[in-house]
Design a protein around this motif. Structure first.
Motif, short mmCIF file in Angstrom:
data_model
loop_
_atom_site.label_atom_id
_atom_site.label_comp_id
_atom_site.label_asym_id
_atom_site.label_seq_id
_atom_site.Cartn_x
_atom_site.Cartn_y
_atom_site.Cartn_z
N LEU A 63 -19.97 -22.03 -23.79
CA LEU A 63 -20.37 -20.62 -23.85
C LEU A 63 -19.20 -19.84 -24.42
O LEU A 63 -18.09 -19.89 -23.88
CB LEU A 63 -20.71 -20.08 -22.45
N TYR A 64 -19.45 -19.13 -25.50
CA TYR A 64 -18.41 -18.26 -26.04
C TYR A 64 -18.84 -16.82 -25.81
O TYR A 64 -19.94 -16.42 -26.19
CB TYR A 64 -18.23 -18.51 -27.55
N LEU A 65 -17.98 -16.06 -25.13
CA LEU A 65 -18.28 -14.65 -24.90
C LEU A 65 -17.42 -13.81 -25.84
O LEU A 65 -16.19 -13.78 -25.70
CB LEU A 65 -18.00 -14.28 -23.43
N GLY A 66 -18.06 -13.18 -26.82
CA GLY A 66 -17.32 -12.32 -27.76
C GLY A 66 -17.02 -10.99 -27.11
O GLY A 66 -17.93 -10.31 -26.63
N LEU A 67 -15.74 -10.63 -27.06
CA LEU A 67 -15.34 -9.42 -26.34
C LEU A 67 -15.30 -8.19 -27.23
O LEU A 67 -15.06 -7.09 -26.77
CB LEU A 67 -13.94 -9.64 -25.71
N GLY A 68 -15.49 -8.42 -28.53
CA GLY A 68 -15.47 -7.28 -29.46
C GLY A 68 -14.08 -6.71 -29.68
O GLY A 68 -13.92 -5.51 -29.94
N ILE A 69 -13.04 -7.56 -29.53
CA ILE A 69 -11.66 -7.08 -29.74
C ILE A 69 -11.23 -7.43 -31.17
O ILE A 69 -10.42 -8.34 -31.38
CB ILE A 69 -10.70 -7.71 -28.69
N GLU A 99 -24.79 -6.69 -26.63
CA GLU A 99 -25.44 -6.58 -25.32
C GLU A 99 -25.72 -5.13 -24.93
O GLU A 99 -26.50 -4.87 -24.04
CB GLU A 99 -24.57 -7.24 -24.24
N GLY A 100 -25.05 -4.20 -25.56
CA GLY A 100 -25.29 -2.79 -25.24
C GLY A 100 -24.24 -1.92 -25.90
O GLY A 100 -23.12 -2.39 -26.15
N ASP A 101 -24.59 -0.65 -26.16
CA ASP A 101 -23.62 0.25 -26.78
C ASP A 101 -22.46 0.49 -25.84
O ASP A 101 -22.66 0.70 -24.64
CB ASP A 101 -24.30 1.59 -27.10
N GLY A 102 -21.27 0.46 -26.37
CA GLY A 102 -20.08 0.79 -25.57
C GLY A 102 -19.58 -0.36 -24.71
O GLY A 102 -18.66 -0.20 -23.92
N LEU A 103 -20.18 -1.56 -24.83
CA LEU A 103 -19.76 -2.66 -23.96
C LEU A 103 -18.59 -3.47 -24.53
O LEU A 103 -17.92 -4.18 -23.78
CB LEU A 103 -20.92 -3.62 -23.64
N ALA A 104 -18.35 -3.39 -25.83
CA ALA A 104 -17.18 -4.10 -26.38
C ALA A 104 -15.95 -3.62 -25.62
O ALA A 104 -15.87 -2.44 -25.24
CB ALA A 104 -17.05 -3.80 -27.87
N ILE A 105 -15.02 -4.52 -25.36
CA ILE A 105 -13.89 -4.20 -24.46
C ILE A 105 -13.12 -2.92 -24.83
O ILE A 105 -12.86 -2.09 -23.96
CB ILE A 105 -12.94 -5.42 -24.34
N PHE A 123 -17.10 -8.36 -16.96
CA PHE A 123 -18.06 -8.86 -17.96
C PHE A 123 -18.07 -10.39 -17.99
O PHE A 123 -19.13 -11.01 -18.06
CB PHE A 123 -17.73 -8.31 -19.35
N LYS A 124 -16.87 -10.98 -17.99
CA LYS A 124 -16.82 -12.44 -18.06
C LYS A 124 -17.59 -13.06 -16.90
O LYS A 124 -18.42 -13.94 -17.09
CB LYS A 124 -15.37 -12.93 -18.04
N ARG A 125 -17.30 -12.57 -15.68
CA ARG A 125 -17.99 -13.14 -14.51
C ARG A 125 -19.49 -13.03 -14.68
O ARG A 125 -20.23 -13.99 -14.49
CB ARG A 125 -17.55 -12.41 -13.23
N HIS A 126 -19.97 -11.83 -15.06
CA HIS A 126 -21.41 -11.61 -15.15
C HIS A 126 -22.05 -12.51 -16.21
O HIS A 126 -23.05 -13.18 -15.93
CB HIS A 126 -21.70 -10.14 -15.48
N TYR A 127 -21.48 -12.52 -17.42
CA TYR A 127 -22.15 -13.27 -18.49
C TYR A 127 -22.04 -14.79 -18.29
O TYR A 127 -22.93 -15.52 -18.71
CB TYR A 127 -21.63 -12.83 -19.86
N ARG A 278 -22.61 -1.53 -12.09
CA ARG A 278 -21.86 -0.29 -11.82
C ARG A 278 -21.04 0.10 -13.05
O ARG A 278 -21.02 1.24 -13.47
CB ARG A 278 -20.92 -0.51 -10.64
N LEU A 279 -20.40 -0.92 -13.62
CA LEU A 279 -19.56 -0.68 -14.79
C LEU A 279 -20.40 -0.21 -15.99
O LEU A 279 -20.06 0.78 -16.65
CB LEU A 279 -18.80 -1.97 -15.13
N VAL A 280 -21.51 -0.90 -16.23
CA VAL A 280 -22.37 -0.52 -17.36
C VAL A 280 -22.90 0.90 -17.15
O VAL A 280 -22.93 1.72 -18.08
CB VAL A 280 -23.53 -1.53 -17.53
N GLY A 281 -23.28 1.23 -15.90
CA GLY A 281 -23.79 2.57 -15.59
C GLY A 281 -22.73 3.63 -15.90
O GLY A 281 -23.02 4.68 -16.49
N GLU A 282 -21.48 3.33 -15.52
CA GLU A 282 -20.39 4.28 -15.76
C GLU A 282 -20.18 4.48 -17.27
O GLU A 282 -20.01 5.60 -17.75
CB GLU A 282 -19.11 3.73 -15.12
N ILE A 283 -20.21 3.36 -18.01
CA ILE A 283 -20.02 3.46 -19.47
C ILE A 283 -21.15 4.28 -20.09
O ILE A 283 -20.92 5.17 -20.92
CB ILE A 283 -19.94 2.05 -20.11
N GLU A 284 -22.39 4.01 -19.64
CA GLU A 284 -23.53 4.75 -20.20
C GLU A 284 -23.40 6.25 -19.94
O GLU A 284 -23.63 7.07 -20.82
CB GLU A 284 -24.85 4.24 -19.58
#
Ligand code: FES
Ligand code: ZN
Length: 294
Positions: A63-69, A99-105, A123-127, A278-284
């Motif tokens: 599994l590769y999780l792209g962090l958008g960095i 995965e969603g707007d504003g989610l890249a690190i 994010f890593k834990r969740h995905y 919680r984190l995604v809600g805060e970003i949104e």
């Protein structure tokens, strides 16, 4: 210097093990130590781990999780993809920016006004949990090595974080039906050993560290431990293994209560909604405020 196993000329010296090995015997030694870790219970680190699990006959999927960095993420994705393609290994790719707007690190850090690593860990834990669940995998293996383990343990001990100390084990049994068993087979293997292994096996990996890691607390702990290791070889391994043998069982009762279900995404959560939601809600929220004000 001679190889400890076959007495040929040694190419790798391991002061922490008071040993030296030739190329083939080092590869054997490395794979055996990973295998032992699995038996006990269950960049380069992940690829060295994947390489070893495949060599040992385990059925795996990467599994590769792209962090958008920026360049760091695109270079990492290229290396992982070509490693998998060259060996015809299955690889899943999840990219935060998709995965969603504003989610890249970088954006997540900007909107939450926190260190990038805070969002990154959540994010890593969740995905990873989500991918294991979606793929029906029983075990989730990550490439945390001895240096990572020792640095985290030092951080947990300095702040006496009891619930973390309770969970600081190389094998974690699932505490919820949606969790896979989590294993860290490289926990006895130093960063130096995984780098040598990757080199000897011709694994091409991203050499650069994540650009956000500069000044990160983990790095300060790693530097401290490296200085200790320099004068007392074997200290990191002793710190981690002696903790597991003598101290970890004493903290076992300090674990959090088992998680329930997140009201938003359905994944395991220690409150009504999980840390990820919680984190995604805060970003949104912050993102739409910024858009409204612009
Ligand atoms: Fe997570 Fe860099 S912020 S790897
Ligand atoms: Zn959730």
């Amino acid at each position: 210097m001679k190889c400890k196993r076959c007495a040929a000329k040694a190419t790798v010296q391991l002061r922490s093990h008071n040993s030296a090995f030739c190329k083939d015997c080092f590869v054997f030694f490395f794979q055996r130590s990973v295998e032992r870790s699995i038996d006990v219970s269950g960049g380069k680190d992940s690829l060295a781990l994947w390489d070893t699990l495949v060599a040992l006959g385990y059925q795996t999927e990467g599994l590769y999780l792209g962090l958008g960095i920026g360049d760091y993420s695109s270079a990492s994705e290229r290396k992982v993809s070509s490693y998998a393609a060259a060996r015809a290994l299955p690889l899943r790719i999840v990219r935060l920016e998709e995965e969603g707007d504003g989610l890249a690190i970088p954006e997540a850090a900007f909107f939450t006004r926190r260190q990038p690593c805070a969002a990154c860990g959540t994010f890593k834990r969740h995905y990873f949990d989500r991918a294991a669940l979606d793929g029906g995998f029983a075990v989730l293996a990550t490439g945390h090595n001895l240096d990572d383990e020792a640095a985290r343990l030092l951080g947990n001990v300095l702040h006496w974080q009891l619930p973390y100390l309770a969970k600081r084990q190389p094998v974690l049994a699932p505490t919820h039906a949606k969790f896979a068993r989590k294993v860290r087979p490289l926990y006895r293997t130093s960063e130096y050993e995984t780098a040598v292994y990757a080199f000897l096996r011709g694994i091409d990996y991203v050499v650069e560290e994540c650009p956000n890691s500069h000044g990160a607390t983990q790095l300060v702990y790693k530097e401290l431990l490296n200085r200790l290791e320099e004068t007392m070889p074997g200290s990191k391994l002793a710190f981690v293994s002696d903790f597991l043998r003598h101290a970890q069982p004493l903290f076992a009762g300090s674990s959090d209560n088992p998680p329930g279900d997140c009201a938003r995404c359905g994944m395991p959560a220690f409150a009504d909604i999980c840390g990820y939601c919680r984190l995604v809600g805060e970003i949104e929220r912050r993102r739409s405020q910024a858009v409204a004000n612009s």
